[in-house]
Design a protein around this motif. Structure first.
Motif, mmCIF file in Angstrom:
data_model
loop_
_atom_site.group_PDB
_atom_site.id
_atom_site.type_symbol
_atom_site.label_atom_id
_atom_site.label_comp_id
_atom_site.label_asym_id
_atom_site.label_seq_id
_atom_site.Cartn_x
_atom_site.Cartn_y
_atom_site.Cartn_z
ATOM 1 N N TYR A 156 0.670 -1.216 -0.106
ATOM 2 C CA TYR A 156 -0.062 0.030 0.234
ATOM 3 C C TYR A 156 0.788 1.216 0.109
ATOM 4 C CZ TYR A 156 -3.946 -3.057 1.130
ATOM 5 O OH TYR A 156 -4.895 -3.940 0.855
ATOM 6 N N SER A 157 1.778 1.166 0.780
ATOM 7 C CA SER A 157 2.595 2.630 1.173
ATOM 8 C C SER A 157 3.379 3.344 0.491
ATOM 9 C CB SER A 157 2.630 2.821 2.743
ATOM 10 O OG SER A 157 3.389 1.858 3.138
ATOM 11 N N TYR A 158 4.406 2.300 0.024
ATOM 12 C CA TYR A 158 5.722 2.829 -0.513
ATOM 13 C C TYR A 158 6.077 2.197 -1.754
ATOM 14 C CZ TYR A 158 10.534 4.449 -0.374
ATOM 15 O OH TYR A 158 11.719 5.060 -0.719
ATOM 16 N N PHE A 159 6.284 1.021 -1.756
ATOM 17 C CA PHE A 159 6.805 0.379 -3.089
ATOM 18 C C PHE A 159 5.617 0.162 -4.322
ATOM 19 C CE2 PHE A 159 9.297 -1.537 -0.034
ATOM 20 C CZ PHE A 159 10.707 -1.064 -0.331
ATOM 21 N N PRO A 160 4.415 0.030 -3.991
ATOM 22 C CA PRO A 160 3.435 -0.144 -5.347
ATOM 23 C C PRO A 160 3.286 0.874 -6.335
ATOM 24 C CG PRO A 160 2.075 -0.188 -3.268
ATOM 25 C CD PRO A 160 3.541 0.211 -2.741
ATOM 26 N N ARG A 161 3.058 0.759 -7.593
ATOM 27 C CA ARG A 161 2.542 1.443 -8.326
ATOM 28 C C ARG A 161 1.266 1.842 -8.163
ATOM 29 N NH1 ARG A 161 6.923 2.150 -11.914
ATOM 30 N NH2 ARG A 161 8.126 0.441 -11.991
ATOM 31 N N GLY A 162 0.472 3.097 -8.125
ATOM 32 C CA GLY A 162 -0.731 3.369 -8.148
ATOM 33 C C GLY A 162 -1.077 4.045 -9.268
ATOM 34 N N LYS A 163 -2.505 4.185 -9.370
ATOM 35 C CA LYS A 163 -3.137 4.963 -10.502
ATOM 36 C C LYS A 163 -2.480 6.218 -10.634
ATOM 37 C CE LYS A 163 -7.792 2.610 -10.395
ATOM 38 N NZ LYS A 163 -8.881 2.752 -9.752
ATOM 39 N N GLU A 164 -2.358 7.234 -9.642
ATOM 40 C CA GLU A 164 -1.764 8.350 -10.033
ATOM 41 C C GLU A 164 -0.191 8.465 -9.401
ATOM 42 O OE1 GLU A 164 -4.157 11.189 -8.096
ATOM 43 O OE2 GLU A 164 -5.896 10.371 -8.471
ATOM 44 N N ARG A 165 0.231 7.090 -9.244
ATOM 45 C CA ARG A 165 1.762 6.971 -8.795
ATOM 46 C C ARG A 165 2.518 5.804 -9.729
ATOM 47 N NH1 ARG A 165 1.687 11.266 -7.835
ATOM 48 N NH2 ARG A 165 0.447 12.244 -6.153
ATOM 49 N N GLN A 166 2.445 5.913 -10.943
ATOM 50 C CA GLN A 166 2.828 5.163 -11.624
ATOM 51 C C GLN A 166 4.119 4.915 -11.795
ATOM 52 O OE1 GLN A 166 1.061 3.173 -14.264
ATOM 53 N NE2 GLN A 166 -0.653 3.973 -13.148
#
Ligand code: SF4
Length: 417
Positions: A156-166
């Protein structure tokens, strides 16, 4: 391997991507969970036995004895709940109402005030999915998830890529650790900014940050480089979506929440900040929410008979109730207060009739008048639980057991009274 995914109940992150293999009706392999989760899901090495007065007993006799203890007590205490499904917690709240009991859980001496403030909408919060998809500044304050919630950073917080945090952790996220020691989390986050503050200085550091966010010179009574505080305030100010993960280190340090309220208020004047409590036991937040929905309080409560009237406050906490010897029997569900509370407080439990409901043997169970083994939540029994961010998660039963669930045991005790 299972073709479906299950939920790990090893902590309040409630990871829902767990696959399992079974052999002879037992879990032989658990995939995707951290070591803590595997240990939890594989069950107890020393299961609890059903006993009355130290002798092996059948479940009917144990339930009858437990009911009789609670019925004859003037002021029973019901404590635990963090490792129970929401359904079991609701039955327990009903039992407390019926018996005029004190009811409490471990949030009473950890994250309770933070969760209460969130439920009262005094603190802005968000979900872990928001963190994964949007957060660009993540602050671990008195929190060390790489030990307490081992998959927090990766899911959740640091390593994963997210929709707005590619671009994930490499370029899109800044992790900040504020703690009294360089924790494993501070070591793991590659570009972490680590702020080491003296013990119990969290409130003062918050005031200094509020000054920095208000373009004033920050002051601290301890030696701390003002430039670094201003630099941190600047990172917080520029955040598009910030989150503070509140750990026990911060909770234990704050005598009152006012400095945190002030910091969050200032942060949301100049930026966009949220807060998530780093809840430990898998359904502690569920207990707080269920009790809050019923009574308006998250913990530390006493019911006055079946009227539904309640008294609430520090004196009704498990610690004060035991210290003041104001309870005369206790039912402990999925907890081990003789191990976790200071001995000077917990010792009183050995002087009163004590009932333990738990899948596993523990120190409190060894001193109990009645012990009733229950199914392991999320493995041998299903239900629902509330993740640390307030999202309800469904738990599925994976394997069969002869033990009743804690919900069934509590229902039968309630009916027998
Ligand atoms: Fe289980 Fe928590 Fe580990 Fe996730 S982080 S696998 S919920 S113990």
């Amino acid at each position: 391997m299972s073709s479906e995914y299950y939920v790990c109940t090893g902590c309040a992150l409630l990871c829902d991507d767990i696959e399992v293999e079974t052999e002879d009706g037992k879990l032989s392999k658990v995939h995707a969970a951290c070591l803590k989760g595997v240990a939890r899901m594989k069950g107890c090495s020393n299961p609890l036995e059903c006993t009355v007065d130290g002798e092996k007993a059948d479940i009917d006799s144990a339930i009858a004895k437990a009911a009789s203890i609670l019925k004859n007590a003037k002021n029973p205490l019901i404590f635990g709940h963090g490792n129970s499904s929401s359904e079991a917690q609701k039955v327990s709240i009903g039992l407390a109402k019926k018996t005029g009991a004190y009811i409490d859980d471990t949030s009473s001496f950890c994250q309770g005030p933070i969760i209460e403030a969130i439920l009262q909408e005094k603190l802005k919060t968000c979900t872990l999915d928001d963190v994964r998809h949007k957060a660009d500044v993540i602050i671990f304050w008195g929190a060390d998830p790489s030990n307490s919630h081992p998959r927090h950073l990766s899911r959740y917080s640091y390593f994963p890529r997210g929709k707005e945090r590619q671009r994930g952790w490499e370029e899109d996220r800044t992790a900040i650790t504020i703690d009294i020691r360089r924790s494993s989390t501070a070591e793991i986050c590659r570009d972490t900014r680590f702020y080491q503050i003296p013990m119990s200085a969290d409130a003062e550091f918050m005031d200094a940050l509020v000054s920095g966010l208000s373009s004033k010179v920050p002051k601290t009574s301890f030696d701390f480089d003002k430039k670094r505080i201003l630099e941190l305030a600047n990172v917080m100010k520029k955040a598009k979506f910030g989150v503070i993960c509140v750990g026990l280190g911060l909770v234990y340090s704050l005598e009152e929440l006012e400095p945190l309220f002030k910091l969050m208020e200032k942060l949301n004047e100049v930026s966009n900040f949220h807060l998530i409590p780093m809840v430990g036991q898998y359904n502690m937040r569920g207990f707080n929410q269920n009790l809050f929905a019923e009574t308006g309080s998250v913990n530390r409560l006493k019911f006055n008979g079946e009227t539904g009237n309640t008294d609430h406050g520090a004196e009704y906490s498990v610690v004060e109730a035991l210290k003041n010897k104001s309870v005369d029997a206790a039912l402990i569900i999925g907890s081990d207060p003789l191990s976790s509370l200071p001995l000077s407080v917990a010792r009183y439990l050995t002087e009163i009739p004590l009932i333990t409901i738990d899948p596993c043997q523990n120190l409190t169970a060894t001193r109990s008048t009645v012990t009733i083994p229950c199914a392991l939540g999320g493995v041998e029994a299903g239900g629902t639980a509330v993740r640390m961010d307030g999202v309800e998660i469904e738990l599925k039963k994976i394997i069969e057991t002869d033990n009743l669930s804690d919900e069934e045991i509590l229902t039968r005790i309630t009916e027998a009274i």
